[in-house]
Write a protein that holds these residues in place. Structure first.
Motif, PDB file in Angstrom:
ATOM      1  N   ARG A  18      34.181  12.526  21.140  1.00  0.00           N
ATOM      2  CA  ARG A  18      33.007  11.706  20.807  1.00  0.00           C
ATOM      3  C   ARG A  18      32.949  11.276  19.346  1.00  0.00           C
ATOM      4  N   THR A  21      35.241   8.332  18.988  1.00  0.00           N
ATOM      5  CA  THR A  21      34.704   7.163  19.676  1.00  0.00           C
ATOM      6  C   THR A  21      33.611   6.509  18.845  1.00  0.00           C
ATOM      7  N   GLU A  22      32.753   7.301  18.265  1.00  0.00           N
ATOM      8  CA  GLU A  22      31.669   6.751  17.440  1.00  0.00           C
ATOM      9  C   GLU A  22      32.225   6.062  16.204  1.00  0.00           C
ATOM     10  N   LYS A  23      33.254   6.633  15.588  1.00  0.00           N
ATOM     11  CA  LYS A  23      33.853   6.016  14.406  1.00  0.00           C
ATOM     12  C   LYS A  23      34.516   4.694  14.777  1.00  0.00           C
ATOM     13  N   ARG A  25      33.623   2.746  17.185  1.00  0.00           N
ATOM     14  CA  ARG A  25      32.512   1.823  17.418  1.00  0.00           C
ATOM     15  C   ARG A  25      31.979   1.267  16.095  1.00  0.00           C
ATOM     16  N   GLN A  26      31.838   2.131  15.086  1.00  0.00           N
ATOM     17  CA  GLN A  26      31.354   1.689  13.775  1.00  0.00           C
ATOM     18  C   GLN A  26      32.329   0.707  13.127  1.00  0.00           C
TER      19      GLN A  26
END
Length: 72
Positions: A18, A21-23, A25-26
Motif C-alpha cells: 500500500r 501504491t500511494e506513492k 498515485r502521488q
C-alpha cells in the motif's frame, strides 16, 4: 488450513504494498498536473457510471472451495 494460510500471506503482501501504491498515485497526480494543456482521455476527470470487478482465482489445488465461493 493450507488455503487459509496462503490467503493470509497474500493479504499481508497486498497490505505491505500500500505505501508503494500511494506513492505511485502521488507521482502520477503530480505528472498529470504538470502536463499543462495536454488532454488525454485517461487524465480527464469524469463521473463514474459503471463499476467493474476483476476476480482472480485458481482452478487447482486445495483452494477449490474458496474459489467456488469467491465466484458466488
Amino acid at each position: 488450513m493450507v488455503a487459509a494460510a496462503r490467503l493470509r500471506r497474500a493479504q499481508e503482501k497486498a497490505n505491505a504494498s500500500r505505501p508503494y501504491t500511494e506513492k505511485i498515485r502521488q507521482v502520477l497526480k503530480h505528472v498529470a498536473a504538470g502536463a499543462g494543456d495536454a488532454v488525454h482521455p485517461l487524465l480527464v476527470v469524469r463521473d463514474v457510471n459503471k463499476t467493474g470487478y476483476l476476480v482472480l482465482s485458481s482452478d487447482k489445488g486445495l483452494a477449490g472451495a474458496y474459489a467456488s465461493n469467491l465466484f458466488k
